[in-house]
Design a protein around this motif. Structure first.
Motif, short mmCIF file in Angstrom:
data_model
loop_
_atom_site.label_atom_id
_atom_site.label_comp_id
_atom_site.label_asym_id
_atom_site.label_seq_id
_atom_site.Cartn_x
_atom_site.Cartn_y
_atom_site.Cartn_z
N ALA A 227 0.83 -1.21 0.00
CA ALA A 227 0.00 0.00 0.00
C ALA A 227 0.87 1.26 0.00
O ALA A 227 0.56 2.23 -0.70
N ILE A 228 1.95 1.25 0.78
CA ILE A 228 2.87 2.41 0.77
C ILE A 228 3.50 2.55 -0.61
O ILE A 228 3.56 3.65 -1.17
N ALA A 229 3.98 1.44 -1.16
CA ALA A 229 4.64 1.48 -2.48
C ALA A 229 3.70 2.05 -3.54
O ALA A 229 4.14 2.79 -4.43
N SER A 230 2.43 1.75 -3.42
CA SER A 230 1.46 2.26 -4.41
C SER A 230 1.27 3.77 -4.31
O SER A 230 0.79 4.39 -5.25
N LYS A 231 1.66 4.37 -3.18
CA LYS A 231 1.56 5.82 -3.01
C LYS A 231 2.74 6.56 -3.65
O LYS A 231 2.69 7.77 -3.84
N LEU A 232 3.82 5.83 -3.93
CA LEU A 232 4.99 6.47 -4.52
C LEU A 232 4.72 6.77 -5.99
O LEU A 232 4.28 5.88 -6.73
N PRO A 233 5.01 7.99 -6.44
CA PRO A 233 4.85 8.29 -7.86
C PRO A 233 5.75 7.37 -8.70
O PRO A 233 6.86 7.02 -8.29
N HIS A 234 5.27 7.00 -9.86
CA HIS A 234 5.99 6.06 -10.73
C HIS A 234 7.41 6.54 -11.03
O HIS A 234 8.35 5.74 -11.03
N ASP A 235 7.59 7.85 -11.28
CA ASP A 235 8.92 8.35 -11.63
C ASP A 235 9.91 8.19 -10.47
O ASP A 235 11.10 7.99 -10.69
N ILE A 236 9.44 8.24 -9.24
CA ILE A 236 10.31 8.01 -8.08
C ILE A 236 10.51 6.51 -7.89
O ILE A 236 11.64 6.05 -7.70
N ARG A 237 9.43 5.76 -7.94
CA ARG A 237 9.49 4.31 -7.71
C ARG A 237 10.49 3.63 -8.63
O ARG A 237 11.27 2.79 -8.20
N LYS A 238 10.52 4.02 -9.89
CA LYS A 238 11.40 3.34 -10.85
C LYS A 238 12.88 3.70 -10.65
O LYS A 238 13.75 2.98 -11.13
#
Length: 193
Positions: A51-62
């Motif tokens: 759930a936390i990971a899903s809150k991270l914007p894609h550009d940051i997550r990648k």
């Protein structure tokens, strides 16, 4: 996950406590979130990390290449965040009072780090962890936590993504309301004052 769903996870394992608590930040509260209890079930811990990971914007997550958490409170959620993001997870600890990487953990120049905490109240531990990560060669590109107790006021110097912001009031020792002032504070956290 919605705030009520997160609180339901805490209530289900008796991790939302009521009373008079001395937080690791030095502030007092009528509520305490025992994150170690909410994270003791591996399925629940994994669900919360996803759930936390899903809150991270894609550009940051990648961009994230490592997850680093402060010990003790951030160790479990940090490990689960590493699993959710499919990157290595490690932790900083305070053997002599200042956070540092130990146990063979190291960061490479250019590592893009997500710093993960369990609960953020004043942000002091988070900022200290971020400083240690940067001194070890990593670049902290974002921070995340299960809970933000700062009422949205914390500034960690990087984008911050809590799963939920809970605005339970906290008080300095000299501003306790009568119902807290009349009782002894309990210190349920892992950090000595």
């Amino acid at each position: 996950m919605l705030e009520e769903e997160v609180l339901a996870e805490f209530r289900a394992c008796k991790a939302l406590l009521e009373g008079h608590f001395l937080l690791s930040s030095g502030r007092h509260s009528a509520y305490y979130l025992q994150c170690a209890r909410v994270l003791m079930n591996p399925d629940r811990a994994a669900r919360l990390a996803v759930a936390i990971a899903s809150k991270l914007p894609h550009d940051i997550r990648k961009q994230i290449t490592k997850v680093v958490s402060p010990a003790m409170g951030g160790v479990i959620i940090g490990q689960e965040m590493g699993r959710a993001l499919q990157v290595d997870a490690m932790f900083v600890e305070r053997p002599t009072g200042t956070f540092e990487l130990r146990r063979g953990f190291s960061l490479e120049p250019g590592d893009k780090v997500l710093m993960v905490e369990d609960v953020v109240t004043t942000g002091l531990s988070s900022r200290e962890a971020i400083k240690a990560i940067e001194e070890a060669g990593g670049t902290v590109i974002a921070a995340a936590s299960l809970v933000d107790r700062s009422a949205g006021s914390v500034d960690l110097g990087v984008p911050f993504f809590p799963l939920v912001a809970l605005n339970f009031p906290t008080y300095a020792p000299d501003e306790l309301p009568p119902e807290l002032a009349s009782s002894q504070a309990v210190k349920p956290g892992s950090r000595a004052q």
